[in-house]
Design a protein around this motif. Structure first.
Motif, PDB file in Angstrom:
ATOM      1  N   GLU A 137      -6.645  -8.434  -9.514  1.00  0.00           N
ATOM      2  CA  GLU A 137      -5.879  -7.327  -8.939  1.00  0.00           C
ATOM      3  C   GLU A 137      -5.436  -7.674  -7.525  1.00  0.00           C
ATOM      4  OE1 GLU A 137      -6.386  -2.650  -9.652  1.00  0.00           O
ATOM      5  OE2 GLU A 137      -7.892  -3.486  -8.296  1.00  0.00           O
ATOM      6  N   ALA A 138      -6.306  -8.333  -6.769  1.00  0.00           N
ATOM      7  CA  ALA A 138      -5.954  -8.746  -5.411  1.00  0.00           C
ATOM      8  C   ALA A 138      -4.770  -9.709  -5.430  1.00  0.00           C
ATOM      9  CB  ALA A 138      -7.154  -9.412  -4.738  1.00  0.00           C
ATOM     10  N   ALA A 139      -4.777 -10.658  -6.379  1.00  0.00           N
ATOM     11  CA  ALA A 139      -3.676 -11.617  -6.473  1.00  0.00           C
ATOM     12  C   ALA A 139      -2.368 -10.920  -6.811  1.00  0.00           C
ATOM     13  CB  ALA A 139      -4.007 -12.679  -7.516  1.00  0.00           C
ATOM     14  N   GLU A 140      -2.400 -10.038  -7.805  1.00  0.00           N
ATOM     15  CA  GLU A 140      -1.175  -9.367  -8.226  1.00  0.00           C
ATOM     16  C   GLU A 140      -0.648  -8.435  -7.127  1.00  0.00           C
ATOM     17  OE1 GLU A 140       2.151  -7.997  -9.943  1.00  0.00           O
ATOM     18  OE2 GLU A 140       0.973  -9.758 -10.497  1.00  0.00           O
ATOM     19  N   LEU A 141      -1.533  -7.731  -6.462  1.00  0.00           N
ATOM     20  CA  LEU A 141      -1.080  -6.826  -5.409  1.00  0.00           C
ATOM     21  C   LEU A 141      -0.594  -7.589  -4.183  1.00  0.00           C
ATOM     22  CD1 LEU A 141      -3.722  -3.993  -5.796  1.00  0.00           C
ATOM     23  CD2 LEU A 141      -1.271  -3.848  -6.267  1.00  0.00           C
ATOM     24  N   THR A 142      -1.123  -8.780  -3.949  1.00  0.00           N
ATOM     25  CA  THR A 142      -0.578  -9.619  -2.875  1.00  0.00           C
ATOM     26  C   THR A 142       0.885  -9.930  -3.157  1.00  0.00           C
ATOM     27  OG1 THR A 142      -2.727 -10.605  -2.379  1.00  0.00           O
ATOM     28  CG2 THR A 142      -0.781 -11.847  -1.702  1.00  0.00           C
ATOM     29  N   ARG A 143       1.204 -10.245  -4.413  1.00  0.00           N
ATOM     30  CA  ARG A 143       2.602 -10.519  -4.781  1.00  0.00           C
ATOM     31  C   ARG A 143       3.471  -9.279  -4.583  1.00  0.00           C
ATOM     32  NH1 ARG A 143      -0.371 -12.472  -9.397  1.00  0.00           N
ATOM     33  NH2 ARG A 143      -0.849 -14.701  -9.105  1.00  0.00           N
ATOM     34  N   GLN A 144       2.951  -8.122  -4.970  1.00  0.00           N
ATOM     35  CA  GLN A 144       3.739  -6.897  -4.834  1.00  0.00           C
ATOM     36  C   GLN A 144       3.889  -6.486  -3.379  1.00  0.00           C
ATOM     37  OE1 GLN A 144       2.611  -3.742  -7.582  1.00  0.00           O
ATOM     38  NE2 GLN A 144       2.007  -5.237  -9.140  1.00  0.00           N
ATOM     39  N   VAL A 145       2.838  -6.690  -2.596  1.00  0.00           N
ATOM     40  CA  VAL A 145       2.912  -6.399  -1.167  1.00  0.00           C
ATOM     41  C   VAL A 145       3.957  -7.284  -0.499  1.00  0.00           C
ATOM     42  CG1 VAL A 145       1.623  -6.779   0.977  1.00  0.00           C
ATOM     43  CG2 VAL A 145       0.613  -5.423  -0.867  1.00  0.00           C
TER      44      VAL A 145
END
Length: 303
Positions: A137-145
């Motif tokens: 989740e941290a990886a995916e949200l880093t991309r979205q951020v």
């Protein structure tokens, strides 16, 4: 979560030359690969977080997307004035990354506890507040951020909920367990304890839904509907109960005219923790672990 974030950021930097990483001295050991691959886009500001933040803001105003990175409170509370006056006031594209949410660095004592950060960061205009529950989740949200311009606080945890990998969307919560009797809402790695508490409650015939909230600000409006429909709402966070996720949900419910039948915030009371130990031990000491959550939920329900 830290390693997942670094991998995601490195992938993003490989295709976006605007991405810059500025750290305190303590960050270099785990960021050597990034520094070696992008030497012109890595700045070690030393143990000077105010300067780190000012550098980041200046570069962001020149068109870069800048990530600041350090342990626990250091990229947030130590440089709060720079975050407020420089980053947020100018709506600069700075992503503040704290590794060590809650009791992650519990052996180092309260100076390294991040237990007021959600409240303080979400109070700042223009700031988005994100607290993933798992490395994926941290990886995916880093991309979205990265795809969204503007100030963001990304709170990484040393623990993980262990939830199966699905889809996650910035600004939306996820219902990870169904239930009709009580609504458990949690953010960050401590979602793990909420899920385990739901299992313990099931042994007593209590059906608990669990909602994982990776975006604390802006808060998903769906949580208000979930809170209004439940017999009871229990908010769990590895953070003070003042101004954090529980406060955000209470505010949203009251503003929407929704009054939960029973409402409980489980987190740190209005205290400075004085006990030192690893994250799981401190959750137990301060009654933030699954058995304590289940017990307090049963008391709330009168069961």
């Amino acid at each position: 979560m830290r390693d997942a974030f670094i991998r995601a950021l490195t992938e993003l930097a490989a295709v976006d030359e605007r991405i810059v990483l500025v750290t305190g001295d303590l960050g270099f050991g785990v960021l050597q690969d990034f520094a070696a691959r992008f030497p012109n886009r890595y700045i070690n500001a030393g143990v000077a977080e105010q300067n780190m933040t000012a550098i980041a803001c200046g570069m962001a105003l020149e068109g870069f997307q800048v990530y600041t990175y350090s342990i626990g409170n250091f990229p947030t509370l130590r440089c709060l004035e720079q975050i407020r006056n420089d980053v947020c006031y100018h709506d600069a594209d700075v992503k503040i990354v704290s590794v060590g949410g809650g009791f992650s660095y519990g052996q180092l004592g309260m100076s390294h506890f991040a237990t007021e950060d959600l409240a303080i960061m979400r109070a700042l205009p223009n700031m988005i507040v994100v607290a993933p529950s798992d490395p994926w989740e941290a990886a995916e949200l880093t991309r979205q951020v990265s795809a969204r311009r503007g100030p963001t606080y990304l709170r990484l945890d040393k623990s993980a909920a262990g939830l199966p990998e699905t889809s996650v969307t910035l600004g939306q919560s996820r219902k990870v367990r169904d239930g009709d009797d009580v609504c458990l809402i949690a953010t960050g790695g401590i979602v793990e304890e909420a899920v385990r508490a739901a299992d313990l409650l099931a042994e007593n015939g209590i059906s608990a839904a669990v909602h994982a909230v990776a975006t604390v600000k802006p808060l998903d409006p769906a949580l208000v509907a979930a809170a209004g429909a439940a017999r009871a709402v229990v908010v769990v966070e590895e953070h003070t109960i003042i101004g954090g996720l529980g406060g955000a949900i209470a505010e949203a419910c009251m503003s929407a005219g929704v009054a939960p039948k029973r409402f409980l915030r489980i987190g740190l009371d209005d205290i400075y923790p004085t006990v030192v130990g690893d994250q799981r031990y401190l959750r137990k000491v301060y009654e933030l672990d699954a058995p304590a959550i289940a017990r307090r939920t049963r008391e709330l329900l009168g069961a």
